[in-house]
Structures are given as C-alpha cells and as structure tokens.
Design an enzyme around this catalytic site. Structure first.
Site, PDB file in Angstrom:
ATOM      1  N   SER A 128      -2.547   1.790  14.697  1.00  0.00           N
ATOM      2  CA  SER A 128      -1.631   0.737  14.268  1.00  0.00           C
ATOM      3  C   SER A 128      -1.195  -0.003  15.515  1.00  0.00           C
ATOM      4  O   SER A 128      -1.280   0.548  16.626  1.00  0.00           O
ATOM      5  CB  SER A 128      -0.403   1.389  13.614  1.00  0.00           C
ATOM      6  OG  SER A 128       0.674   0.459  13.551  1.00  0.00           O
ATOM      7  N   TYR A 183       6.010   8.111  12.822  1.00  0.00           N
ATOM      8  CA  TYR A 183       4.804   7.280  12.701  1.00  0.00           C
ATOM      9  C   TYR A 183       4.382   6.755  14.072  1.00  0.00           C
ATOM     10  O   TYR A 183       3.221   6.879  14.478  1.00  0.00           O
ATOM     11  CB  TYR A 183       5.117   6.133  11.738  1.00  0.00           C
ATOM     12  CG  TYR A 183       3.967   5.223  11.401  1.00  0.00           C
ATOM     13  CD1 TYR A 183       2.994   5.610  10.487  1.00  0.00           C
ATOM     14  CD2 TYR A 183       3.875   3.950  11.957  1.00  0.00           C
ATOM     15  CE1 TYR A 183       1.961   4.753  10.146  1.00  0.00           C
ATOM     16  CE2 TYR A 183       2.843   3.092  11.614  1.00  0.00           C
ATOM     17  CZ  TYR A 183       1.887   3.501  10.706  1.00  0.00           C
ATOM     18  OH  TYR A 183       0.868   2.648  10.372  1.00  0.00           O
TER      19      TYR A 183
HETATM   20  C1  BGC Z   1       3.086  -0.139   9.394  1.00  0.00           C
HETATM   21  C2  BGC Z   1       3.821  -1.140   8.563  1.00  0.00           C
HETATM   22  C3  BGC Z   1       4.322  -2.302   9.426  1.00  0.00           C
HETATM   23  C4  BGC Z   1       3.189  -2.869  10.239  1.00  0.00           C
HETATM   24  C5  BGC Z   1       3.610  -4.012  11.182  1.00  0.00           C
HETATM   25  C6  BGC Z   1       2.018  -0.826  10.197  1.00  0.00           C
HETATM   26  O1  BGC Z   1       1.368   0.099  11.001  1.00  0.00           O
HETATM   27  O2  BGC Z   1       2.475   0.823   8.549  1.00  0.00           O
HETATM   28  O3  BGC Z   1       4.885  -0.488   7.913  1.00  0.00           O
HETATM   29  O4  BGC Z   1       4.851  -3.334   8.600  1.00  0.00           O
HETATM   30  O5  BGC Z   1       2.608  -1.841  11.010  1.00  0.00           O
HETATM   31  O6  BGC Z   1       4.777  -3.734  11.910  1.00  0.00           O
END
Ligand code: BGC
Length: 255
Positions: free
Chosen positions: A143, A156
């Site tokens: 991410s 996360y």
């Molecule tokens: C997350 C989302 C978030 C996005 C941008 C992703 O990795 O799961 O919840 O909106 O990143 O910030």
C-alpha cells in the site's frame, strides 16, 4: 501480456483487488489458484467465469495467516496444474485503530493476515521454485502506507512497512536464484476495504480531491500492473516497490 503455461496463486483472490488480479492473470493465460477465507460463492463464480471462457482456475479455502494454509495453496497449484510460477500475497485487512487504542488481539490479527502470510507465502513459493529448478516471481500487494503514515490505522501501516522490507530483503536474497520479489503499492481503490469512505459523499470527494489524477482506482488498474510484473518483460525488476496510486503520495493528506 503473455502468461500462458504459467501457474499463479493469489491470496484473498475472491474479492476486491485480489479478484481483479485473478482476472488479469487468467486473461493473460495463467492457471490461477484462488485463495479465500469467506464468501466461497464469490470464488466459485470467479472460477466459473474463467473456465467458461476457456481459462484454468480453482478455488481453495485456506487461511493464509497459518503456514499450513500457505502450504495447501502451493500443493494445490502443483497437484492441479503441475507447477508454480508466481505467488501473489494479496490478502489483507485493516482495523482502523491508532497507537493509543490498538489491542493485542487486533494487532496480532492484522500482522498475521497481512505480513506473516506474505513472509511465508514468499518462503514457500521460493522453496517450490528452487525445487522445480525454475525461476519465479512473488508480488506482494502492500500500500502507499508501506511508506506513508495513516493516523488511526496503526497495525495496517506497521504490516505494510514490514512488507516493504520483506520485499527488499527477500528480493536481495533470492535474486541470484532467478527469483524476483516486487511490491505493488496501491493508493485508494474502489474495493470493500474502502466501502465506508466510498459511501460517504463528503469523504469520497475529499479523497478524490487529494489524488492528482482525481479518481479512486478501479481494481483492474492494479490487476493489470501485477500481470505485467509476472511477465518476462518485467524480468529486470526486483526488490523494489511499484506505486500505483494516481499520484496520491505526492499530493496532500490521505484518508
Ligand atoms: C487503505 C485505504 C486508504 C488508502 C489511501 C489503502 O491502503 O486500505 O483505507 O484509503 O490506502 O490512503
């Protein structure tokens, strides 16, 4: 993009970004093992969709937060399709707790589903590639938050930061054996993980305004990049991250 004759496992492959990755790989000719933990009907529909258009796919219920679950996916690939060429560590969850609220159980769960699964997915896939005497590719779906703080989403971010170093360390270790390890870092994507934001008009607009390309990604926009990374055309890419975020990291704050 040509992946014909190859076999790939996609964890969390029955929904969201995972399902889009499965479709992109199948379209390129790969046989796909679709891992899931919930909603078996989604996995069954996806298998049906792929096989009815001449592709090869199988659904497997396996909890990738355990090594036994990972092993089951690798052995299904080998039993059903004869080999393994790619492993996509896509399964992920988020709980939205900050440092002052996060509790042990929720933290352990996020780390196990997002990070431990990717560590052992990479390990087991690499062991199989070596046993086969072939190269192979591992793609980890991290991410933008592998590098970018998201207040209120601590576990996360910790898990995605861990994936960042998993990819770099494993990529360096496995490069000499012809095995590539690459992270794909999506920004905001229109998937169930972002359902709350997408259903709230004000939040959705705020999010869109923070993205230089002014759109939240569709899952297929991530799936296509993953398919490319598995092809031979991407053969010089390893131990790094490909950001697929519409420029969000260079813009203002995230949501
Ligand atoms: C997350 C989302 C978030 C996005 C941008 C992703 O990795 O799961 O919840 O909106 O990143 O910030």
């Amino acid at each position: 993009m040509d992946l014909s004759g190859r076999c790939a496992v996609v964890t969390g492959g029955n929904t969201g970004i995972g399902a889009a990755i499965v479709r992109a790989l199948a379209r390129a000719g790969a046989a796909v093992v679709i891992d899931y933990v919930a909603h078996p009907e989604d996995a069954a529909d996806l298998v049906q969709e792929i096989t009815s258009s001449g592709g090869r796919a199988v659904g497997v219920e396996a909890d990738v937060s355990t090594v036994a679950g990972i092993d089951e996916l690798v052995s299904t690939a080998v039993d059903r399709f004869g080999r393994l060429d790619a492993f996509v560590n896509n399964a992920g969850i988020e709980t939205r707790h900050g440092i002052l609220e996060i509790e042990e159980r929720a933290f352990d769960e996020v780390i196990a589903v997002n990070l431990k699964s990717a560590v052992f997915g990479t390990q087991r896939a690499a062991q199989r590639f070596i046993e086969q005497g072939s190269g192979g590719v591992v793609v980890n779906i991290s991410s933008v938050h592998e590098d970018w703080p998201m207040p209120g989403n601590l576990s996360y971010c910790v898990s995605k930061g861990g994936m960042r170093m998993l990819t770099r360390t494993a990529g360096v270790e496995l490069g000499p054996r012809g095995i590539r390890v690459v992270n794909v870092a999506p920004g905001a994507v229109n998937t169930p993980i972002n359902e709350q934001t997408m259903q709230d008009d004000a939040l959705r607009e705020k999010l869109r305004a923070s993205i230089p390309l002014r759109e939240v990604a569709e899952p297929s926009e991530i799936g296509d990049v993953v398919a490319f990374l598995l092809t031979d055309e991407a053969r010089y890419m390893t131990a790094t991250t490909v950001f697929v975020d519409g420029g969000i990291m260079q813009g203002s704050v995230g949501l």
